[in-house]
Write a protein that holds these residues in place. Structure first.
Motif, PDB file in Angstrom:
ATOM      1  N   GLY D 123     -16.524 158.005   2.203  1.00  0.00           N
ATOM      2  CA  GLY D 123     -17.424 159.088   1.808  1.00  0.00           C
ATOM      3  C   GLY D 123     -17.526 159.207   0.296  1.00  0.00           C
ATOM      4  O   GLY D 123     -16.582 158.903  -0.440  1.00  0.00           O
ATOM      5  N   GLY D 124     -18.713 159.630  -0.165  1.00  0.00           N
ATOM      6  CA  GLY D 124     -18.895 159.884  -1.594  1.00  0.00           C
ATOM      7  C   GLY D 124     -18.929 158.643  -2.457  1.00  0.00           C
ATOM      8  O   GLY D 124     -18.606 158.702  -3.645  1.00  0.00           O
ATOM      9  N   THR D 125     -19.377 157.492  -1.898  1.00  0.00           N
ATOM     10  CA  THR D 125     -19.350 156.280  -2.719  1.00  0.00           C
ATOM     11  C   THR D 125     -20.392 156.321  -3.826  1.00  0.00           C
ATOM     12  O   THR D 125     -20.175 155.781  -4.896  1.00  0.00           O
ATOM     13  CB  THR D 125     -19.566 155.010  -1.867  1.00  0.00           C
ATOM     14  N   ARG D 126     -21.533 156.980  -3.588  1.00  0.00           N
ATOM     15  CA  ARG D 126     -22.550 156.955  -4.650  1.00  0.00           C
ATOM     16  C   ARG D 126     -22.166 157.869  -5.811  1.00  0.00           C
ATOM     17  O   ARG D 126     -22.404 157.533  -6.958  1.00  0.00           O
ATOM     18  CB  ARG D 126     -23.935 157.270  -4.084  1.00  0.00           C
ATOM     19  N   THR D 127     -21.525 159.004  -5.514  1.00  0.00           N
ATOM     20  CA  THR D 127     -21.128 159.879  -6.616  1.00  0.00           C
ATOM     21  C   THR D 127     -19.915 159.306  -7.350  1.00  0.00           C
ATOM     22  O   THR D 127     -19.846 159.356  -8.581  1.00  0.00           O
ATOM     23  CB  THR D 127     -20.873 161.320  -6.115  1.00  0.00           C
ATOM     24  N   ALA D 128     -18.976 158.702  -6.614  1.00  0.00           N
ATOM     25  CA  ALA D 128     -17.850 158.023  -7.290  1.00  0.00           C
ATOM     26  C   ALA D 128     -18.381 156.904  -8.179  1.00  0.00           C
ATOM     27  O   ALA D 128     -17.880 156.684  -9.291  1.00  0.00           O
ATOM     28  CB  ALA D 128     -16.871 157.463  -6.257  1.00  0.00           C
ATOM     29  N   SER D 129     -19.420 156.201  -7.713  1.00  0.00           N
ATOM     30  CA  SER D 129     -19.998 155.118  -8.511  1.00  0.00           C
ATOM     31  C   SER D 129     -20.557 155.648  -9.822  1.00  0.00           C
ATOM     32  O   SER D 129     -20.383 155.021 -10.877  1.00  0.00           O
ATOM     33  CB  SER D 129     -21.116 154.420  -7.728  1.00  0.00           C
ATOM     34  N   ILE D 130     -21.237 156.789  -9.777  1.00  0.00           N
ATOM     35  CA  ILE D 130     -21.820 157.349 -11.001  1.00  0.00           C
ATOM     36  C   ILE D 130     -20.714 157.731 -11.984  1.00  0.00           C
ATOM     37  O   ILE D 130     -20.766 157.398 -13.174  1.00  0.00           O
ATOM     38  CB  ILE D 130     -22.715 158.568 -10.676  1.00  0.00           C
ATOM     39  N   THR D 131     -19.700 158.415 -11.483  1.00  0.00           N
ATOM     40  CA  THR D 131     -18.612 158.850 -12.365  1.00  0.00           C
ATOM     41  C   THR D 131     -17.879 157.639 -12.953  1.00  0.00           C
ATOM     42  O   THR D 131     -17.623 157.572 -14.159  1.00  0.00           O
ATOM     43  CB  THR D 131     -17.639 159.766 -11.575  1.00  0.00           C
ATOM     44  N   GLY D 132     -17.561 156.660 -12.093  1.00  0.00           N
ATOM     45  CA  GLY D 132     -16.886 155.453 -12.583  1.00  0.00           C
ATOM     46  C   GLY D 132     -17.763 154.655 -13.533  1.00  0.00           C
ATOM     47  O   GLY D 132     -17.291 154.141 -14.558  1.00  0.00           O
ATOM     48  N   ALA D 133     -19.050 154.563 -13.213  1.00  0.00           N
ATOM     49  CA  ALA D 133     -19.969 153.796 -14.047  1.00  0.00           C
ATOM     50  C   ALA D 133     -20.088 154.410 -15.434  1.00  0.00           C
ATOM     51  O   ALA D 133     -20.212 153.693 -16.432  1.00  0.00           O
ATOM     52  CB  ALA D 133     -21.351 153.726 -13.388  1.00  0.00           C
ATOM     53  N   PHE D 134     -20.028 155.751 -15.494  1.00  0.00           N
ATOM     54  CA  PHE D 134     -20.103 156.396 -16.808  1.00  0.00           C
ATOM     55  C   PHE D 134     -18.945 155.933 -17.693  1.00  0.00           C
ATOM     56  O   PHE D 134     -19.133 155.606 -18.873  1.00  0.00           O
ATOM     57  CB  PHE D 134     -20.089 157.925 -16.667  1.00  0.00           C
ATOM     58  N   VAL D 135     -17.743 155.877 -17.126  1.00  0.00           N
ATOM     59  CA  VAL D 135     -16.581 155.472 -17.927  1.00  0.00           C
ATOM     60  C   VAL D 135     -16.662 153.981 -18.297  1.00  0.00           C
ATOM     61  O   VAL D 135     -16.408 153.585 -19.438  1.00  0.00           O
ATOM     62  CB  VAL D 135     -15.262 155.790 -17.193  1.00  0.00           C
ATOM     63  N   ALA D 136     -17.083 153.156 -17.335  1.00  0.00           N
ATOM     64  CA  ALA D 136     -17.226 151.718 -17.631  1.00  0.00           C
ATOM     65  C   ALA D 136     -18.250 151.517 -18.751  1.00  0.00           C
ATOM     66  O   ALA D 136     -18.056 150.692 -19.647  1.00  0.00           O
ATOM     67  CB  ALA D 136     -17.647 150.959 -16.373  1.00  0.00           C
ATOM     68  N   MET D 137     -19.338 152.284 -18.689  1.00  0.00           N
ATOM     69  CA  MET D 137     -20.374 152.183 -19.718  1.00  0.00           C
ATOM     70  C   MET D 137     -19.813 152.579 -21.078  1.00  0.00           C
ATOM     71  O   MET D 137     -20.053 151.901 -22.089  1.00  0.00           O
ATOM     72  CB  MET D 137     -21.549 153.084 -19.347  1.00  0.00           C
TER      73      MET D 137
END
Lengths: 250, 250, 250, 250, 250, 250
Positions: D123-137
């Protein structure tokens, strides 16, 4: 002043012409300003594999634009060999919205296919498609009732959709035409039923943002527009749809 | 008697509504009996790679049907992921037919895109598409003349198309509706120009055959129908098109 | 004089070599001048879904060219990921032509697959494919008779095809080689059966036109060529095919 | 009580492990409960064709799940030959969200590619992706700063995302795990920046509805969760990101 | 000296972490130097169509790389719309290798799906995938034993794979990292079982050649490496796998 | 005794017919027993993008089977819409093998396309393709020499390929026909040059295994067969190819 002289809380002129195409079970041409969408509803006597044997129905939607529905010619998706992400999003949205007001058990093991084909576009094609598709669906169910395929209309509530946005000059506005849509930072599509309940809120900053106060104004503009759209639907459908408490289909 | 009471050499009622869609350079809705096709013409300021630098233009056509243009719903070609063989044949036919009456040198390095979208089908959609596309093309070129993109209308002759067939009961007939088409053994599409010259003859026994005498009658019926269609085109286009000797584009 | 010294009503040299490949039920290599096509016929004991349970058979054809069948290398259609419009048109034409001379009821619930693979091309590959495919089909049915899969040969008539065209210098000519085909304005493929009946006429101006008189000459040339091709077929098939009245398969 | 004993306004345990994969310019593994997503950020020195010569950058995102990230094995999208509608929606959402907090002019003519690969889903893979992607960026931009490719960090604000929903028993809840998500009628994904501004609201009844009061509670739960997520981001990024007024990129 | 200081017959450091992902029946993360592959094994209670009714099972493998598993970002195969030839070769190799040590009759009508997803690549991903997949498969079968789906472990022997090559400076070497692989003329992947038998030898000059003596040295290096890899597998699987005489599955 | 009475170290009858198709720069029909492959070589005056500007050439191969090259009809890969994994493996193998004996610098910025089309299959189609493709390539280079496109033949050595296998009854055998191939546990394809050097060894247990002793016998059988194939090549090519030391192309 907005490009077409409307007030910020004013819908464009809306017409819904029933029985537009002769073959489908339900068919309308919806016109919202210069946006024109043919919405056809087809009833098929079977359901997708994942629903077989469950004695309930399904609703699925497809959406497309003619290549010259827009100022510049778009590549036809059949030539491209695949459907774009934008089209998929819109198709999924239309299907979800319609399913939210239909009692799928009462529909029986049938699929309702909705085809929304935009023949002329000037903003708001996805919300016009939802509103038009609702009427086409109701007409198709009416025909199924007359043919005694179903015993009772499986629609639980009216349904309509509109767009709202925050314009850099005019602030929050209702029912954006293309020119407004392309200069607006924030863009939101709202789908509601006849009980003032939300079916779908899709608000995106499109590279901008909006705050809580703007959100409140946008939601209020949308509610006004949807009330007016539902009145137009009622003028066509008469007393066909009887509002009921909307439970869940799960 | 034919299902709609026509004589064997009688066309269905034909209307061509110009300026149907606002965005394209040329646009018509052609109605032939219950068949309705939106024909849009777009002018693009470049040519496909194989023609670059040759100072001549190109004409290309795309054809599609809405899923419920027909009594049963067809799978959308964009969902299918590819265009069917039937669609490709029709697209190639429309393109060839239009190119035969256009002076591609005079067009300059431009592509004319023709989009024929059948919104309601009752037989004869490919020939209605050719006739409608010719008018849409002429309107687009007229606009290009007005905008001074081109110096002279690059059309060399009128162009129209119709179908003929051998019905097992009525014998040779003109302009088949769907019901006739599906019970007819032999089916032929004829494209002619304003000089009574053939552009294309596509006659197929569709698992049957026809002899020389039947062929002669079919060709004569087609000529009569095409004369009438060209009169309808002239009523819309006025003196825009001036007939010239048709050479070859090779 | 034509490039290879032929008279205007003269076919190229034609050979049909039976049993060319060992695995198929029927197989020939047809050579028409420098054009060479392997035609293989396969019998499968089932029919496509739309025919199941109807106790009748089906014939379907596929056509392809080796990449270097032509002077320049063509991209392989399997690498391209899809079949071109030209290939689809040819496949549909071959299938229709063969079905017109076969009694599909007598074939039973079987599919005859025809594969036409052009290994060397010099014009006229689609008409050579039809003529070669007819012989391969007859050989496959002969084997099915011998194996007692079918009780009677389901072929109702001979079948052959050729091309004719209007050359800017030589005027109407029979059986165009590639060099002639590419300099000819008007190009027509004719398929006929053993009763001098037309199965298919595909005449296209390819951006040029032809008048009624030219049409008459072309049809007469084609008839002569097809008579000669059917004599060559008879030399191979002997008394296998017995001409019958050709009804319709509908 | 919720299945994992959380309060209705409680996030699951969240870890963000920087420098997870060695090759990308920025890389994290984000863990939210049992959901695990590898987020990699790549910087490419060119932009898509539609942006060339405009001296601004672009951000594009791709999202995928390993076939056994879920309890049942999913068909790999590369085997399927196309990306599903759900994947396209998520990819577009991640890209839009990231672009809303980046000054694309300051990025220069570069593309930032974000790859979010879910290796375990609950559950929540798209929101986890956004949060994680922000840090990776942010880590990728930090490396670009160190390499002097860019002069100043082009990030204007923090960014995080979470999900909220209306559970039939527990009512409005924050950060749904899969079990909750599949039994919840209403489901909403919220993306906000560090100024408490909305980037995206995607609320869908998924065949149910929600009213204005429920909407208010959901928005308030989401705000609390996003505050906590931004604190976790700050613990990793330190003083790298300096909050600025967020204008628009248009 | 090799870039990481290894002797020519020395494997990189190898770890196999069992139960890496929670959902699959068997799951490991295999690390070989800097190469990291997630290997998941799934058991499905049916077989592909060609095996139905034969009371035996099947093993099929899929292989993919994250776009940034490599120093430069690769295009995702799902975006590309098709799987590359390299991926197909690797998938077929992994499947064949695993099937060679499994008694497919004992597996019953079940399919074992192996998913190898490379999250970080530094050479030898296909051989690491085979070694990791073997352990994931054994763990999945162990779970099936515990759940009494199968009566006896269907594995007949251990299995491991490694690469060897001829380096222009160092000569024959074992277990090439990416830097070595890209400067090595000859490259060979060897798969062996626990009886010192060959399952697969894939040696390619990659535009160079190797002679009989070099071949002998390469085979001997590979045998040493595979012995060590099987010891690592045994440390995880304990006495689960009992070596038996390996017959054929045909 | 083998099905066709051969000794275990005996090749089938081999013919290579040069100049089989008229259009390609090089063309042969290779016949190995009942296996027949048309091998065409085309020279194109440009290289793939990854090689542009490097002043060296490239060799790429495509392989296909006619649908009825085999006892049962195969689906055409162009209809399937994609190339199978087996085809991709074979294409990559043929390309690698040819490149190993060509001096790509001497070829200049040109691509040699090899098309191997199996018209009749009875085992060993990939090795027959390599042997036939080598001769077609040499003939194409000869023509390029004559046309003075290249100054010197860029071939460094002869090249041929054959298959060997371990038969359950006959033990190790050379040049397997289809019947043998399908009953053989172990199957190995060997490509060698004129210096007795290995280009490629592809040995697979296909769900069985082989030991070191069997491997030695198989390699020895292959060497004998390849010596004989190279003699046949020399009989056609005369003194065209001069053996040189084979370096690497990297």
């Amino acid at each position: 002043m907005r490009p077409d002289g409307r007030a910020s809380d004013e819908l464009r002129s809306v017409q819904i012409q029933p029985d537009f195409i002769i073959h489908p079970e339900g068919s309308v041409l919806i016109t919202v300003g210069k946006t024109k969408v043919i919405c056809n509803a087809s009833i098929e006597d079977r359901v997708p594999p994942f629903l077989r044997g469950q004695k309930k129905g399904w609703i699925t939607a497809e959406y497309a634009m003619l290549p010259r529905a827009t100022p510049d010619r778009n590549i036809r998706e059949s030539s491209r060999g695949k459907v774009t992400g934008r089209t998929m999003e819109i198709q999924r949205l239309i299907g979800r919205a319609l399913r939210s007001v239909v009692d799928l058990d009462r529909l029986g093991e049938r699929t309702l296919w909705i085809d929304c084909d935009v023949i002329q576009a000037d903003g708001g094609t996805r919300t016009a498609s939802i509103t038009g598709a609702f009427v086409a669906m109701a007409l198709a169910f009416k025909k199924a009732l007359e043919r005694k395929q179903i015993a009772k209309l499986p629609i639980k509530s009216y349904l309509a959709a509109t767009s709202v946005g925050v314009h850099p000059v005019h602030g929050p506005i209702l029912d954006l035409c293309y020119k407004e849509d392309s200069t607006t930072d924030v863009d939101m599509n709202i789908v509601m039923n006849g009980h003032d309940e939300y079916i779908e809120i899709q608000g995106t900053g499109e590279e901008a943002t909006f705050n809580e106060k703007e959100l409140a104004t946008l939601l209020s503009l949308a509610k006004k527009g949807i009330h007016e759209l539902i009145e137009i639907e009622k003028a066509i459908l008469g007393d066909l749809v009887i509002e009921q408490k909307v439970g869940t289909n799960k």
